[in-house]
Write an enzyme that holds these catalytic residues in place. Structure first.
Site, PDB file in Angstrom:
ATOM      1  N   HIS A 329       0.827  -1.212   0.000  1.00 28.02           N
ATOM      2  CA  HIS A 329       0.000   0.000   0.000  1.00 28.02           C
ATOM      3  C   HIS A 329       0.863   1.264   0.000  1.00 28.02           C
ATOM      4  O   HIS A 329       0.534   2.269   0.641  1.00 28.02           O
ATOM      5  CB  HIS A 329      -0.943   0.009   1.210  1.00 28.02           C
ATOM      6  CG  HIS A 329      -2.261   0.686   0.942  1.00 28.02           C
ATOM      7  ND1 HIS A 329      -3.372  -0.004   0.535  1.00 28.02           N
ATOM      8  CD2 HIS A 329      -2.644   1.978   1.008  1.00 28.02           C
ATOM      9  CE1 HIS A 329      -4.390   0.840   0.372  1.00 28.02           C
ATOM     10  NE2 HIS A 329      -3.968   2.051   0.656  1.00 28.02           N
ATOM     11  N   ILE A 363       7.457   2.038  -7.301  1.00 23.51           N
ATOM     12  CA  ILE A 363       7.796   2.321  -8.703  1.00 23.51           C
ATOM     13  C   ILE A 363       7.872   3.838  -8.908  1.00 23.51           C
ATOM     14  O   ILE A 363       6.913   4.565  -8.645  1.00 23.51           O
ATOM     15  CB  ILE A 363       6.747   1.725  -9.660  1.00 23.51           C
ATOM     16  CG1 ILE A 363       6.730   0.202  -9.562  1.00 23.51           C
ATOM     17  CG2 ILE A 363       7.011   2.179 -11.096  1.00 23.51           C
ATOM     18  CD1 ILE A 363       7.943  -0.484 -10.123  1.00 23.51           C
TER      19      ILE A 363
END
Length: 435
Positions: A329, A363
């Site tokens: 998360h 990312i």
């Protein structure tokens, strides 16, 4: 002598570079910085304190967020030379969704903290770049409006499993009706983690009616709210403290609720809707038994998001889900959790090559996408970077962030010698000896 190979064919990397450099010759600059650190700083300047706390903040001391980045630092890309590769294919398919590149936009709640009509801007930006958008269950625009903004472009829907089972079914049916190509059930937020940046400001967007548009546009949720109002009508209730903050919260609830502002201001519904959401939006008792009912409740492919342990991944595969998103998360739920990239390695080893695994959390660049695929991901979810683009330049900012990430990924493929997504594997990476 043999004839030299033709120059590398143009791809999204060279196309993006060409656009930026041609614009630069005319005195124009990109709408958003092309390096993540610069983008993050620009977004912070453009954001309110509340917005930055919610979107950029993490759980506890931020160790999980740092773990996510350190996990990428522990790997180095090893390019091959004189490979002669001039054509690259970035396309792939995950969960029966065709992707022009191995990238999807992660669901991010309460996006209107960053920009008005945030989900619509993101939806249009995703459609313009061909990247599927996973509509947030905690979005600020109804899924039907977002789907209309995307036209025929691909979209998935994120589901938070409510404590009201009829609401779960209603959300699933609506997702089917808008042409969602998969439902992504988020498992790791059955309650909110300890988030100091929000806590220090006493700021929870949902308590102000922000980020609950999927609910206030849902017929089942309307029924629950009406039942709640009827239950307290005629009862003696404690009067809330009338403070400047309370007035601001009431104005926010009124403004964010569907309908006319003055009508909402006179109505108990906006406040009751926010309170009802907080009571039922998630189910702390969510179990594998709940998840096993999904096949009978929707025709959509099922993706489980938030898995970090190999045993949970095996159980998901045994359950027959279509994909797993390895995710912590974005470091927002547990402080000190395992990095998603580290978990990916363990999970891929546990389940083998066949199951579809997506990576979320950490990312930041096209090079990160390459490393994730080399270590076993089939595709990745991009989160905070596109939200930062939204804060800096709205829809255009979202589009440019997406194009920049894809461009760098394409150039990384070109410079390493990878021909296709299937070609990217552990041969291209090594543990980083300098880490």
């Amino acid at each position: 002598m043999t004839e030299a190979a033709a120059p590398a064919a143009a791809g999204p990397g060279r196309d993006r570079q060409g656009t930026v450099y041609r614009d630069g010759a005319l005195g124009r600059r990109p709408a958003v910085p092309t390096a993540f650190g610069d983008l993050e700083r620009a977004a912070r300047r453009a954001s309110s304190k509340r917005a930055w706390a919610y979107v950029a903040g993490g759980a506890g001391e931020g160790r999980t967020m740092r773990n996510n980045r350190r996990a990428f630092d522990r790997w180095a890309i090893v390019p091959r030379m004189a490979h002669g590769v001039t054509e690259r294919d970035l396309s792939t398919t995950v969960v029966n969704t065709s992707l022009p590149s191995p990238l999807l936009l992660a669901p991010v709640g309460a996006g209107a903290l960053m920009a008005t009509d945030s989900d619509l801007a993101i939806a249009r930006g995703a459609a313009a770049t061909g990247v599927p958008y996973i509509f947030s269950n905690q979005g600020c625009n109804p899924m039907e409006d977002c789907a209309a903004a995307m036209g025929s472009a691909s979209r998935w829907f994120q589901l938070y499993w409510s404590s009201d089972e009829e609401l779960v079914d209603s959300l699933l049916h609506r997702a089917e009706a808008i042409g969602a190509e998969a439902v992504v059930v988020t498992l790791d937020t059955t309650m909110l983690g300890w988030r100091p940046k929000d806590l220090n400001l006493g700021s929870l967007p949902f308590a102000r009616g922000e980020g609950i548009a999927q609910y206030t546009s849902d017929p089942r949720f309307h029924d629950i709210v009406r039942q709640r109002i009827d239950a307290v009508r005629g009862m003696v209730t404690e009067r809330p403290d009338i403070t400047l903050g309370a007035i601001r919260t009431l104005m926010s609830m009124t403004r964010n609720h569907p309908g006319k502002f003055l009508d909402n201001l006179r109505s108990p519904v906006p406040r009751a809707a926010a309170e009802t959401f907080l009571d039922i939006y998630s189910n702390p008792g969510l179990s594998w038994e709940h998840l096993a009912t999904l096949r009978d409740r929707t025709r959509l492919p099922i993706v489980l998001k938030g898995i970090l342990h190999p045993d949970d991944a095996r159980r998901a595969v045994d359950l027959g889900v279509d994909a797993v998103v390895v995710s912590n998360h974005g470091g927002r739920q547990i402080d000190g959790s395992i990095a998603s990239l580290d978990a990916l390695l363990e999970i891929r080893a546990a389940v083998g090559r066949e199951p579809t695994l997506l990576l979320d959390s950490g990312i930041r660049s096209g090079a990160d996408v390459f490393v994730a695929l080399a270590l076993g991901a089939d595709a990745v979810l991009l989160g905070r970077p596109y939200m930062y683009g939204l804060a800096v330049a709205g829809q255009r900012g979202v589009e440019e962030v997406i194009r920049n990430v894809i461009a760098e990924f394409d150039l990384t493929m070109a410079l390493t010698g990878a021909r296709s997504i299937a070609d990217i594997d552990e041969r291209f990476v090594r543990p980083n000896p300098s880490f």
